[in-house]
Design a protein around this motif. Structure first.
Motif, mmCIF file in Angstrom:
data_model
loop_
_atom_site.group_PDB
_atom_site.id
_atom_site.type_symbol
_atom_site.label_atom_id
_atom_site.label_comp_id
_atom_site.label_asym_id
_atom_site.label_seq_id
_atom_site.Cartn_x
_atom_site.Cartn_y
_atom_site.Cartn_z
ATOM 1 N N ALA A 15 1.101 -1.190 0.097
ATOM 2 C CA ALA A 15 0.035 0.089 -0.525
ATOM 3 C C ALA A 15 0.669 1.337 0.279
ATOM 4 C CB ALA A 15 -0.801 -0.094 0.983
ATOM 5 N N ALA A 16 2.016 1.549 -0.085
ATOM 6 C CA ALA A 16 3.237 2.021 0.322
ATOM 7 C C ALA A 16 2.890 3.394 -0.922
ATOM 8 C CB ALA A 16 4.195 1.463 0.323
ATOM 9 N N ARG A 17 3.182 4.137 -0.554
ATOM 10 C CA ARG A 17 3.126 5.074 -2.287
ATOM 11 C C ARG A 17 4.262 5.251 -2.987
ATOM 12 N NH1 ARG A 17 2.419 11.555 -0.103
ATOM 13 N NH2 ARG A 17 1.428 11.712 -2.787
ATOM 14 N N ILE A 18 5.517 4.406 -2.420
ATOM 15 C CA ILE A 18 6.681 4.191 -3.486
ATOM 16 C C ILE A 18 5.628 3.046 -4.353
ATOM 17 C CG2 ILE A 18 8.080 2.573 -1.987
ATOM 18 C CD1 ILE A 18 10.001 4.431 -2.826
ATOM 19 N N GLN A 289 12.535 17.189 -4.673
ATOM 20 C CA GLN A 289 13.283 16.520 -4.294
ATOM 21 C C GLN A 289 12.699 16.026 -3.020
ATOM 22 O OE1 GLN A 289 15.957 14.858 -4.922
ATOM 23 N NE2 GLN A 289 16.534 14.227 -2.606
ATOM 24 N N HIS A 290 11.836 17.203 -2.503
ATOM 25 C CA HIS A 290 11.594 17.300 -1.177
ATOM 26 C C HIS A 290 9.798 16.081 -1.029
ATOM 27 C CE1 HIS A 290 13.525 20.604 1.562
ATOM 28 N NE2 HIS A 290 14.486 19.961 0.744
ATOM 29 N N TRP A 291 9.582 16.238 -2.315
ATOM 30 C CA TRP A 291 7.726 16.167 -2.429
ATOM 31 C C TRP A 291 8.812 14.220 -2.673
ATOM 32 C CZ3 TRP A 291 6.530 11.767 -5.729
ATOM 33 C CH2 TRP A 291 5.295 11.374 -5.534
ATOM 34 N N LYS A 292 9.396 14.256 -3.317
ATOM 35 C CA LYS A 292 9.977 12.311 -3.656
ATOM 36 C C LYS A 292 11.245 12.474 -1.865
ATOM 37 C CE LYS A 292 14.158 12.134 -5.002
ATOM 38 N NZ LYS A 292 14.981 11.000 -4.180
ATOM 39 N N GLU A 293 11.209 12.737 -1.012
ATOM 40 C CA GLU A 293 11.392 12.709 -0.430
ATOM 41 C C GLU A 293 10.392 11.542 0.797
ATOM 42 O OE1 GLU A 293 14.515 15.373 1.977
ATOM 43 O OE2 GLU A 293 16.048 14.270 0.199
ATOM 44 N N THR A 298 9.600 8.519 2.914
ATOM 45 C CA THR A 298 8.500 8.728 4.411
ATOM 46 C C THR A 298 7.312 8.595 4.114
ATOM 47 O OG1 THR A 298 8.800 10.911 4.316
ATOM 48 C CG2 THR A 298 10.565 9.938 4.861
ATOM 49 N N ASP A 299 6.787 7.990 2.881
ATOM 50 C CA ASP A 299 5.223 7.531 2.974
ATOM 51 C C ASP A 299 4.331 8.394 4.050
ATOM 52 O OD1 ASP A 299 3.733 5.722 1.864
ATOM 53 O OD2 ASP A 299 3.211 4.950 3.632
ATOM 54 N N VAL A 300 4.547 9.730 3.120
ATOM 55 C CA VAL A 300 3.772 10.834 3.808
ATOM 56 C C VAL A 300 2.569 10.647 2.762
ATOM 57 C CG1 VAL A 300 3.457 13.159 4.877
ATOM 58 C CG2 VAL A 300 5.862 11.747 5.199
ATOM 59 N N GLY A 301 1.535 11.480 3.025
ATOM 60 C CA GLY A 301 -0.085 11.953 2.441
ATOM 61 C C GLY A 301 -0.782 12.669 2.902
ATOM 62 N N ARG A 302 -1.406 13.108 2.605
ATOM 63 C CA ARG A 302 -2.104 13.862 3.102
ATOM 64 C C ARG A 302 -3.170 14.535 4.682
ATOM 65 N NH1 ARG A 302 -6.874 18.401 0.457
ATOM 66 N NH2 ARG A 302 -5.917 19.995 2.211
ATOM 67 N N ASP A 303 -3.453 12.760 4.964
ATOM 68 C CA ASP A 303 -3.423 12.837 6.055
ATOM 69 C C ASP A 303 -2.334 12.250 7.111
ATOM 70 O OD1 ASP A 303 -6.483 12.249 5.234
ATOM 71 O OD2 ASP A 303 -6.160 10.556 4.443
ATOM 72 N N ASP A 304 -1.516 12.593 6.927
ATOM 73 C CA ASP A 304 -0.206 12.472 8.352
ATOM 74 C C ASP A 304 0.133 13.667 8.556
ATOM 75 O OD1 ASP A 304 -0.204 9.424 7.790
ATOM 76 O OD2 ASP A 304 1.106 9.914 6.165
ATOM 77 N N VAL A 305 0.358 13.990 10.129
ATOM 78 C CA VAL A 305 1.505 14.601 10.101
ATOM 79 C C VAL A 305 2.598 14.549 10.850
ATOM 80 C CG1 VAL A 305 0.847 15.721 13.194
ATOM 81 C CG2 VAL A 305 -1.550 14.744 11.719
ATOM 82 N N VAL A 306 2.984 15.760 9.966
ATOM 83 C CA VAL A 306 4.720 15.334 10.237
ATOM 84 C C VAL A 306 5.211 16.418 11.172
ATOM 85 C CG1 VAL A 306 7.118 15.961 9.056
ATOM 86 C CG2 VAL A 306 5.097 14.747 7.584
ATOM 87 N N PHE A 307 5.686 15.626 12.674
ATOM 88 C CA PHE A 307 6.758 16.503 13.733
ATOM 89 C C PHE A 307 8.266 16.277 12.825
ATOM 90 C CE2 PHE A 307 9.164 16.023 17.526
ATOM 91 C CZ PHE A 307 9.028 17.613 17.433
ATOM 92 N N TYR A 308 9.065 17.300 13.303
ATOM 93 C CA TYR A 308 10.193 17.206 12.655
ATOM 94 C C TYR A 308 10.729 18.286 14.127
ATOM 95 C CZ TYR A 308 14.820 15.529 11.181
ATOM 96 O OH TYR A 308 16.078 15.202 11.433
ATOM 97 N N PHE A 309 11.832 17.620 15.029
ATOM 98 C CA PHE A 309 12.534 18.584 15.716
ATOM 99 C C PHE A 309 13.462 19.293 15.587
ATOM 100 C CE2 PHE A 309 14.656 19.824 19.850
ATOM 101 C CZ PHE A 309 13.844 20.996 20.774
ATOM 102 N N THR A 310 13.147 20.799 15.033
ATOM 103 C CA THR A 310 14.270 21.653 14.579
ATOM 104 C C THR A 310 14.548 22.741 14.456
ATOM 105 O OG1 THR A 310 15.278 21.773 12.431
ATOM 106 C CG2 THR A 310 13.248 22.146 11.890
ATOM 107 N N THR A 311 15.304 23.441 14.310
ATOM 108 C CA THR A 311 15.025 25.123 14.389
ATOM 109 C C THR A 311 14.963 25.776 13.022
ATOM 110 O OG1 THR A 311 17.662 25.422 14.223
ATOM 111 C CG2 THR A 311 16.667 25.029 16.422
ATOM 112 N N THR A 312 15.250 26.788 13.078
ATOM 113 C CA THR A 312 14.989 27.841 11.665
ATOM 114 C C THR A 312 16.823 27.750 11.044
ATOM 115 O OG1 THR A 312 14.998 29.436 12.620
ATOM 116 C CG2 THR A 312 13.296 29.157 11.850
ATOM 117 N N GLY A 313 17.748 27.229 12.133
ATOM 118 C CA GLY A 313 19.041 27.615 11.468
ATOM 119 C C GLY A 313 19.608 26.196 10.936
ATOM 120 N N TRP A 314 18.681 25.045 10.363
ATOM 121 C CA TRP A 314 19.304 24.179 9.601
ATOM 122 C C TRP A 314 18.051 23.235 8.740
ATOM 123 C CZ3 TRP A 314 18.215 18.278 12.336
ATOM 124 C CH2 TRP A 314 18.656 17.109 11.725
ATOM 125 N N MET A 315 18.856 22.993 7.867
ATOM 126 C CA MET A 315 18.467 22.332 6.456
ATOM 127 C C MET A 315 17.241 22.004 7.006
ATOM 128 S SD MET A 315 18.860 19.376 5.386
ATOM 129 C CE MET A 315 19.870 17.850 6.433
#
Length: 321
Positions: A15-18, A289-293, A298-315
């Motif tokens: 069922a994965a998007r890839i 590239q970001h869409w692909k990743e 990471t199999d993210v779709g519209r119904d998913d929530v993405v959390f990443y602990f980061t600052t604005t000083g990191w890519m």
């Protein structure tokens, strides 16, 4: 190699998007790729066809189609998707509905959320403010903020107009910010009066005052109140509060239609081997590239929530957005 800690069950792989993407490639290109390794090998053997399939799977919004996916296949020197005209922010703001777009929370317990419709309206307000300030395509806009919704709004507004965008985190010291913004010279900087970390308050405006003495290109400073309700503007050239800049009704955004390789972000190297180096990232390449990743790796779709602990000083902040 040691024993794998976890492997997805067959039904999840199926069922994965890839997996769906691989099937789409097989059907469209009359191939019989089986499994990830075969898909990866094909992407290397035929990069033009692979990235064209990524464009189609991502349903890229473009006002003008590309002439060919790849011209002059050499490194460096390849031209990707020549002839195409698109806008990075328009692709990120394609939805204007009531589904959740952003959820923000800090370590003080405060939180904020924006639907896609609300986010579009907020970006439109910032677009109008930037236009009122005479900001046009190719100008540099910077943020010196924690990871907050105002940073996302500013980035989308800047790139909607075809501006370049760069960011630093307020936990950077004065010299660290000067080494970065001193190279890119943003015309407008959205900053904060301070920030919280581990329950403590840290002032930020003293560093901003010093930056204004050294970077004459900064014409306006927009202050987001974080630790005070009414921060002082003393010593801050052209300072406005965030609410003042945004005090206008929303309107439809006229997204600048730009070449695929139009500059988008300026990110920086770490600075461990001398001053940090500014690195320009193009709009189309970043979008694909970001869409692909996100969608395939990471199999993210519209119904998913993405959390990443980061600052604005990191890519990774750019990746998260």
């Amino acid at each position: 190699m040691g024993k794998a800690l976890w492997s997805p069950p067959p039904e999840r792989v199926d069922a994965a998007r890839i997996t769906r993407f691989r099937r789409q490639v097989n059907e469209t290109k009359d191939l019989s790729l089986e499994g990830f390794d075969a898909l990866h090998a094909w992407s290397l053997d035929d990069p033009a066809a692979f990235w064209e399939q990524i464009w189609k799977a991502a349903e890229v919004k473009a006002s003008r189609p590309y002439d060919t996916p790849m011209r002059d296949p050499k490194m460096p020197g390849t031209t990707w998707f020549p002839g195409a005209r698109l806008n990075f922010a328009e692709n990120l703001l394609r939805w204007r509905d009531d589904r959740m777009a952003l959820v923000w929370r800090n370590d003080q317990g405060k939180q904020q959320s924006l639907t896609h419709s609300q986010l579009y309206d907020e970006v439109s307000r910032m677009v109008q403010f930037l236009e009122d300030q005479g900001i046009t395509e190719g100008d540099m806009i910077g943020i010196y903020l924690p990871n907050r919704v105002e940073g996302v709004i500013t980035m989308l507004a800047a790139t909607a107009l075809g501006c370049l965008f760069t960011s630093c985190s307020p936990d950077f010291g004065y010299q660290g910010v000067l080494d970065r913004f001193g190279q890119t010279e943003p015309k407008i900087v959205v900053t904060c009066d301070g920030y919280f970390y581990a329950g403590q308050r840290f002032d930020n405006l003293k560093k901003v005052q010093e930056l204004l003495l050294d970077i004459y290109a900064i014409e306006r400073v927009i202050i987001v109140p974080v630790i005070h309700e009414n921060p002082s503007r003393a010593g801050l050239r052209g300072a406005l509060m965030w609410k003042e800049a945004m005090d206008r009704p929303p309107a439809d955004i006229k997204f600048a239609q730009l070449p695929f390789d139009h500059p988008l972000y300026v990110l920086y190297s770490s600075g461990t081997t001398g001053k940090p180096k500014g690195i320009v990232h193009g709009a189309g390449g970043t979008l694909l590239q970001h869409w692909k990743e996100l969608a395939l790796h990471t199999d993210v779709g519209r119904d998913d929530v993405v959390f990443y602990f980061t600052t604005t000083g990191w890519m990774m902040w750019n990746w998260l957005v």
